[in-house]
Design an enzyme around this catalytic site. Structure first.
Site, mmCIF file in Angstrom:
data_model
loop_
_atom_site.group_PDB
_atom_site.id
_atom_site.type_symbol
_atom_site.label_atom_id
_atom_site.label_comp_id
_atom_site.label_asym_id
_atom_site.label_seq_id
_atom_site.Cartn_x
_atom_site.Cartn_y
_atom_site.Cartn_z
ATOM 1 N N GLU A 57 0.816 -1.219 0.000
ATOM 2 C CA GLU A 57 0.000 0.000 0.000
ATOM 3 C C GLU A 57 0.845 1.262 0.000
ATOM 4 O O GLU A 57 0.507 2.251 -0.659
ATOM 5 C CB GLU A 57 -0.940 -0.014 1.206
ATOM 6 C CG GLU A 57 -2.083 -1.008 1.101
ATOM 7 C CD GLU A 57 -1.668 -2.439 1.422
ATOM 8 O OE1 GLU A 57 -2.451 -3.369 1.131
ATOM 9 O OE2 GLU A 57 -0.557 -2.623 1.967
ATOM 10 N N HIS A 126 -9.112 -6.140 10.291
ATOM 11 C CA HIS A 126 -9.813 -5.832 9.044
ATOM 12 C C HIS A 126 -11.156 -5.140 9.282
ATOM 13 O O HIS A 126 -11.983 -5.091 8.377
ATOM 14 C CB HIS A 126 -10.060 -7.111 8.239
ATOM 15 C CG HIS A 126 -8.821 -7.722 7.677
ATOM 16 N ND1 HIS A 126 -7.981 -8.501 8.433
ATOM 17 C CD2 HIS A 126 -8.277 -7.646 6.443
ATOM 18 C CE1 HIS A 126 -6.960 -8.901 7.672
ATOM 19 N NE2 HIS A 126 -7.114 -8.389 6.472
#
Length: 327
Positions: A57, A126
């Site tokens: 990322e 998450h």
């Protein structure tokens, strides 16, 4: 046309890519439509416009910032909100600050898309809802659309914006359908009045709107008239609309999917105390997620997150409040 929230994401991405050749999509597994909202994009626009990225990322957002500075309009699909943590430096130091530091000579027209997976047993790493976290970084715009129409229109506006925009979706809304007018413009920075009422104001953030809609028939059956607002835009925040509603009703419950401490709900509360305190007939109440990492177990998960029961309880408290501390 009738679109689900998830389909509205796909339609917004497709139309943005089709309308502007400078728009490119960077994403993890977007070519394979792993998350259900990138179907057909790779087949239509090819690997020069829809770019599958490695699970890095920081590298992806950094590359997208560079591409934006050089004239492209990248959309970065980071899929899950927690993955933004890995790219914090690129988001907060490069995307947010470049235009300011170079006096507007350079801009970073980048849209970072991600979604909340707070339900369904996705566990602590998450499941975060972090729109509030980025409020503290000047230079970023932040949107949390809660309907298919707003997702389509606001995502299109985000991609056209010359500022970096974080678009947070809520997966609890993915299968909700509604009529979507693709010609409708929705300005970033404007709240939406969902219902007129006189007894209290309910301010909803992100996926809380689904819960509030489910709750409304119950409170209306009790003769309670609620002014319901969907924030939609976290930064810039349309506080004037909230203030005008509080002036009318005198009572407010703020519903936020984020953790309670440091939340958008808390920020709105501070603004009300500063600029609309004299209109309050009862203390401000907040229904939000507990300050605990989201558990994997379903029963524990549901007890932590904002819920219809939590919102009902806060409404009850604010409506039953009597001056002098008696309830």
């Amino acid at each position: 046309m009738i679109l689900s929230y998830k389909e509205a994401i796909n339609k917004a991405l497709y139309d943005a890519l089709e309308d502007d050749s400078d728009v490119v999509l960077f994403g993890e597994d977007d070519r394979n439509n792993l998350y259900g909202y990138t179907e057909g994009l790779y087949e239509k626009f090819g690997d020069n416009r829809v770019i599958d990225t490695p699970l890095s990322e920081a590298g992806v957002v950094g590359a997208a910032c560079g591409a934006a500075i050089c004239g492209l309009r990248p959309i970065v699909d980071l899929t899950t909100e927690n993955f933004l943590y890995v790219a914090m430096d690129q988001i907060c130091s490069i995307a947010a600050k470049t235009a300011y530091m170079y006096d507007g000579v350079y801009s970073v027209p980048i849209t970072i898309f991600s979604s909340s997976m707070s339900v369904g047993g996705n566990a602590a790493q998450h499941s975060d809802r972090i729109h509030s976290l980025f409020m503290n970084i000047p230079g970023l715009k932040i949107i949390c659309p809660a309907t298919a129409q707003d997702m389509y229109s606001m995502l299109r506006e985000a991609i056209k914006d010359n500022n970096p925009v974080l678009c947070f979706a809520d997966r609890t809304l993915f299968w909700m359908n509604e009529e979507v007018n693709i010609q409708k413009k929705v300005e970033i920075g404007k709240a939406k009045k969902m219902r007129d009422g006189t007894d209290l104001t309910i301010v909803s953030v992100s996926g809380c709107m689904r819960i509030v809609k489910e709750l409304l028939p119950e409170i209306e059956a009790l003769g309670i008239s609620a002014d319901v607002l969907d924030v939609r835009s976290v930064v810039p925040l349309d506080f004037n609309t909230i203030k005008e509603s509080v002036k009318k009703t005198g009572r407010i419950v703020i519903c936020d999917t984020a953790n309670r401490t440091g939340s958008l709900a808390g920020h709105i509360s501070s603004l009300i105390v500063q600029d609309a305190f004299e209109y309050l007939k009862a203390p401000i109440r907040i229904a939000s997620c507990e300050d605990i990492p989201i558990p994997y177990a379903k029963k524990l998960e549901s007890s932590i997150l904002v819920s219809k029961e939590k919102i009902k309880n806060e409404i009850k408290i604010v409506l039953n409040y009597k001056a002098g501390g008696k309830k």
